[in-house]
Design an enzyme around this catalytic site. Structure first.
Site, PDB file in Angstrom:
ATOM      1  N   CYS A   2      14.386  -2.361 -24.642  1.00 21.94           N
ATOM      2  CA  CYS A   2      15.799  -2.411 -25.021  1.00 21.94           C
ATOM      3  C   CYS A   2      16.087  -1.175 -25.870  1.00 21.94           C
ATOM      4  CB  CYS A   2      16.068  -3.656 -25.852  1.00 21.94           C
ATOM      5  SG  CYS A   2      15.612  -5.183 -25.028  1.00 21.94           S
ATOM      6  N   ARG A  27      17.213   2.442 -21.069  1.00 19.99           N
ATOM      7  CA  ARG A  27      16.168   1.532 -21.579  1.00 19.99           C
ATOM      8  C   ARG A  27      16.479   0.082 -21.255  1.00 19.99           C
ATOM      9  NH1 ARG A  27      12.933   3.819 -25.338  1.00 19.99           N
ATOM     10  NH2 ARG A  27      12.378   1.790 -26.170  1.00 19.99           N
ATOM     11  N   TRP A  77      17.370  -5.215 -22.184  1.00 18.47           N
ATOM     12  CA  TRP A  77      16.630  -5.395 -20.935  1.00 18.47           C
ATOM     13  C   TRP A  77      15.970  -6.758 -21.097  1.00 18.47           C
ATOM     14  CZ3 TRP A  77      16.123  -3.404 -16.219  1.00 18.47           C
ATOM     15  CH2 TRP A  77      15.075  -3.853 -15.442  1.00 18.47           C
ATOM     16  N   ASN A 103      13.731  -4.809 -30.114  1.00 15.55           N
ATOM     17  CA  ASN A 103      13.119  -4.305 -28.879  1.00 15.55           C
ATOM     18  C   ASN A 103      11.664  -4.728 -28.906  1.00 15.55           C
ATOM     19  OD1 ASN A 103      12.355  -2.957 -26.571  1.00 15.55           O
ATOM     20  ND2 ASN A 103      11.965  -1.031 -27.657  1.00 15.55           N
ATOM     21  N   GLY A 104      11.232  -5.478 -27.874  1.00 19.41           N
ATOM     22  CA  GLY A 104       9.836  -5.915 -27.824  1.00 19.41           C
ATOM     23  C   GLY A 104       9.753  -7.373 -27.404  1.00 19.41           C
ATOM     24  N   GLU A 483      -0.369   1.992  -0.524  1.00 21.80           N
ATOM     25  CA  GLU A 483       0.569   2.368  -1.597  1.00 21.80           C
ATOM     26  C   GLU A 483       0.493   3.865  -1.856  1.00 21.80           C
ATOM     27  OE1 GLU A 483       3.038   1.145  -2.832  1.00 21.80           O
ATOM     28  OE2 GLU A 483       3.420   2.300  -4.629  1.00 21.80           O
ATOM     29  N   LYS A 487       3.833   6.301  -1.590  1.00 24.79           N
ATOM     30  CA  LYS A 487       4.260   7.153  -2.722  1.00 24.79           C
ATOM     31  C   LYS A 487       4.424   8.593  -2.255  1.00 24.79           C
ATOM     32  CE  LYS A 487       5.599   5.033  -5.414  1.00 24.79           C
ATOM     33  NZ  LYS A 487       5.617   3.801  -4.744  1.00 24.79           N
ATOM     34  N   GLU A 490       7.485   8.992   0.301  1.00 23.37           N
ATOM     35  CA  GLU A 490       8.870   8.779  -0.147  1.00 23.37           C
ATOM     36  C   GLU A 490       9.353   9.858  -1.094  1.00 23.37           C
ATOM     37  OE1 GLU A 490       9.851   5.234  -2.361  1.00 23.37           O
ATOM     38  OE2 GLU A 490       7.816   5.049  -3.087  1.00 23.37           O
ATOM     39  N   HIS A 506     -11.227   3.656  16.490  1.00 24.99           N
ATOM     40  CA  HIS A 506     -10.564   2.946  17.603  1.00 24.99           C
ATOM     41  C   HIS A 506      -9.295   3.667  18.041  1.00 24.99           C
ATOM     42  CE1 HIS A 506     -13.411  -0.298  17.211  1.00 24.99           C
ATOM     43  NE2 HIS A 506     -13.196  -0.299  15.897  1.00 24.99           N
ATOM     44  N   LYS A 606      17.191   2.660  -5.101  1.00 23.99           N
ATOM     45  CA  LYS A 606      16.242   1.939  -5.954  1.00 23.99           C
ATOM     46  C   LYS A 606      16.170   0.470  -5.549  1.00 23.99           C
ATOM     47  CE  LYS A 606      13.298   1.282  -9.170  1.00 23.99           C
ATOM     48  NZ  LYS A 606      11.907   1.690  -8.864  1.00 23.99           N
TER      49      LYS A 606
HETATM   50  C1  AGP Z   1       8.682   1.808  -3.655  1.00 25.91           C
HETATM   51  O1  AGP Z   1       8.354   3.030  -4.321  1.00 25.91           O
HETATM   52  C2  AGP Z   1       9.990   1.907  -2.939  1.00 25.91           C
HETATM   53  N1  AGP Z   1      11.021   2.282  -3.839  1.00 25.91           N
HETATM   54  C3  AGP Z   1      10.301   0.661  -2.112  1.00 25.91           C
HETATM   55  O2  AGP Z   1       9.285   0.525  -1.152  1.00 25.91           O
HETATM   56  C4  AGP Z   1      10.377  -0.676  -2.896  1.00 25.91           C
HETATM   57  O3  AGP Z   1       9.091  -1.062  -3.298  1.00 25.91           O
HETATM   58  C5  AGP Z   1      10.937  -1.745  -1.933  1.00 25.91           C
HETATM   59  O4  AGP Z   1      12.243  -1.370  -1.558  1.00 25.91           O
HETATM   60  C6  AGP Z   1      10.965  -3.146  -2.547  1.00 25.91           C
HETATM   61  O5  AGP Z   1      11.794  -3.142  -3.682  1.00 25.91           O
HETATM   62  P1  AGP Z   1      11.719  -4.411  -4.683  1.00 25.91           P
HETATM   63  O6  AGP Z   1      10.331  -4.451  -5.231  1.00 25.91           O
HETATM   64  O7  AGP Z   1      12.759  -4.131  -5.722  1.00 25.91           O
HETATM   65  O8  AGP Z   1      12.017  -5.641  -3.868  1.00 25.91           O
END
Ligand code: AGP
Length: 611
Positions: A2, A27, A77, A103-104, A483, A487, A490, A506, A606
């Site tokens: 926060c 924050r 938050w 905050n915490g 993962e 990363k 994207e 295969h 996001k």
């Molecule tokens: C991850 O770096 C991406 N931004 C994306 O794959 C994300 O994980 C996915 O859209 C799921 O989002 P969420 O965890 O908010 O549901």
């Protein structure tokens, strides 16, 4: 996380508080509030509102409605209690004479709340913070600092506090433990803030409070004390950052800041849940009868959250011997999933708003599944529609590419797997204790990995010009590779694929040619020899290999791979949490060297709230 701001001086406080809070919205931004001393009535005026800061600012006409020269402000938050007006800060004591911004996380708030309730103290919010305000009043006998000192002996957890009392309006009391709090030194005025951004317009002379320290701010100056209430001299520094840089804590990108925040995010997520060798899920319960009736677990998520589920499958099946299915949110509804009242459905989502995942949740509920979600955003749609919620408490994640939310989701799911195993008695107690010990050492080991980030930057400089990169691994390392590959894709826009190493022969190995970059993940001890053979296999076809291994295997791997990234040894349960950090850094540095828009990659959002 926060945001906290406090001001005492000669100017109108409310506009200064609101402007400061606007610099801290990164924050936390689900609600906001201010408390000022109203000299006319001799009491505190508290105004707070759910929603973005602008909602509050509009209600207060930019602060013009509040005539006062001292106050505290907060942008929230949520961790305890969904976003709402009543759960917003400042939280006040029963008399309304003491206001607190925090905050915490107060880890023992439940027992303190029970104690105060038994003393007849009424509570109005669901927050842990209200306990602090009520407890200060419980001890207050005319000396605010003394009352705060007594409270600090009783609360446990992480806290930065700003405290205002109507009986002594010529001061603000501030406290810091495990959550940042800064002192701002002005001319005839003084400030507190969660970071310098909030006060940079008014002063560049700041002091950084240390854990256990208290401060009393007046218009004339700031008196500081250590945890023994002994007066101390505070060193001040002059900030030369520009405001924009400061919002990112001095880092160039939110993504890098959030990568570096992961040890603290893990502490926030885990420390309230592991106490004296016990796993304590305060905000969650599954009775033993239900747990023993479970016939299947489904994990449903998208993107990186889906990769958390892939790791979780390995852990849950190994520890609980319950069959686990992992499904993409966008696929779940169309696969005629086998879900009934004996199915635990774990829904994972940072934002708690991903439509594909939400649709899957609703289908699973229709089929009778018991819905447990692991979410970062408190009070989000997925959290609200779940039967049970475990919050990651990672704080707001601004960068589109998830990092700290991913690692806290993964740590929390791993902790849940261990908790279920303990309930079922499927793991010997000594193994449980070994795994719990690993959770305790995880943040420190992650800090060790982060301290060697220059090595990763060097490897990125060697490989950032590749246009196709393979991530290969087995079992936990395969899930880790998924993962790592995402990363990279994207934020750097390099094509990449993650493959189960054993699957290469295969078909896909036909793509390996001279100079193809293969990131070979070999952290999982029991399969290291297999991982080595796959490295030899791709090297024989001309690949360049960047390996990831635990430290004891560095030399052996270096004899075959071109480059080796390492992580400290840790229990296998937590290898993927530690192992993802070099891959996050690799993706970040590669994208940086390719000049990509790291925090806002093209075509991405996001939170994906469309199908
Ligand atoms: C991850 O770096 C991406 N931004 C994306 O794959 C994300 O994980 C996915 O859209 C799921 O989002 P969420 O965890 O908010 O549901």
């Amino acid at each position: 996380m926060c945001g906290i701001v406090g001001y005492i001086g000669k100017e109108q406080a409310a506009p200064i508080l609101l402007e400061g809070l606007s610099r801290l919205e990164y924050r936390g931004y689900d609600s906001a509030g201010v408390a000022v001393f109203d000299a006319g009535t001799g009491s505190l005026a508290v105004r707070k509102a759910k929603g973005r800061l602008q909602v509050l600012s509009d209600q207060l006409h930019g602060g013009a409605d509040l005539d006062s020269t001292v106050g505290v402000g907060h942008t929230r938050w949520a961790t305890h209690g969904a976003p709402s007006d009543v759960n917003s800060h400042p939280q006040v004591s029963r008399s309304g004479r003491i206001a607190v911004v925090h905050n915490g996380i107060i880890e023992n708030y439940a027992e303190l709340k029970a104690f105060l309730t038994a003393q007849g103290v009424p509570f109005t919010s669901e927050t842990d913070t209200e306990v602090v305000a009520q407890l200060i009043e419980y001890f207050y006998q005319g000396d605010l600092l003394a009352a705060v000192g007594r409270v600090l002996h009783r609360i446990q957890g992480a806290y930065a506090l700003g405290i205002l009392c109507a009986d002594c309006p010529g001061q603000i009391v501030a406290v810091r433990k495990d959550s940042p709090l800064i002192l701002g030194y002005g001319e005839g005025c003084n400030f507190i803030a969660s970071d310098v951004t909030a006060i940079l317009r008014h002063t560049r002379r700041v002091g950084y409070m240390e854990d256990g320290e208290l401060a009393v701010l007046t218009r004339e100056g700031i008196r500081c004390y250590n945890h023994l209430m002994q007066p101390i001299e505070k060193e001040t520094v002059t900030v030369d950052w520009e405001i924009d840089a400061a919002e990112k804590g001095g880092y160039e990108h939110f993504m890098f800041k959030e990568i570096m925040e992961q040890p603290d995010a893990l502490r926030r997520c885990l420390s309230p849940r592991i106490r004296e060798g016990e796993i304590v899920f305060e905000d969650f319960s599954l009775d033993e009868e239900y747990i023993r009736s479970m016939r299947r677990i489904y994990i449903v998520a998208c993107g990186s959250s889906y990769h958390v589920g892939m790791v979780g499958k390995y852990h849950l099946e190994r520890l609980t011997r319950i069959p686990v299915e992992v499904a993409l949110g966008s696929e779940f509804r169309y696969m005629a999933p086998i879900v009934d009242e004996h199915t635990l459905v774990i829904v994972i989502s940072q934002s708690g708003e991903t439509l594909d995942t939400m649709a899957a949740l609703r289908e699973a509920r229709r089929l009778g599944g018991h819905i447990l979600s692991i979410v970062n955003v408190v009070g989000s749609s997925i959290a609200r529609e779940s039967d049970q919620v475990l919050y990651t408490w990672a704080g707001p994640e601004i960068a589109v590419a998830t990092t700290k939310a991913y690692t806290t989701q993964l740590a929390l799911l791993s902790l849940l797997a261990l908790w279920l195993a303990r309930q079922l008695g499927t793991v010997p107690e000594e193994d449980c204790r070994a795994m719990l010990a690993a959770f305790q050492e995880l943040p420190g080991k992650m800090e060790e990995v982060l301290s060697r980030r220059d090595d990763i930057q060097y490897f990125a400089s060697q490989y950032f010009n590749h246009d196709s990169i393979f991530f290969i691994g087995r079992n936990l390392d395969y899930a880790l590779g998924l993962e790592g590959s995402l990363k990279l894709k994207e934020i750097s826009y390099i094509h990449s694929e993650a493959y189960a190493s054993g699957e290469l022969k295969h078909g896909t190995i036909s793509l390996i040619e001279d100079g193809t970059l293969v990131v070979a993940l070999s952290t999982y001890e029991v399969l290291f020899a297999k991982a080595m053979s796959n490295v030899v296999e791709v090297k024989a076809r001309g690949a360049s290999v960047l390996a990831l291994a635990t430290a004891p295997h560095r030399e052996e791997m270096a004899r075959t791979a071109d480059s080796v990234m390492t992580i400290p040894e840790i229990h296998a349960l937590l290898l993927p949490v530690l192992g993802v950090v070099p891959l996050q850094l690799f993706a970040y540095y590669v994208a940086l060297m390719r000049g990509c828009d790291i925090d806002k990659p093209r075509n991405l959002a996001k939170s994906v709230t469309v199908e």
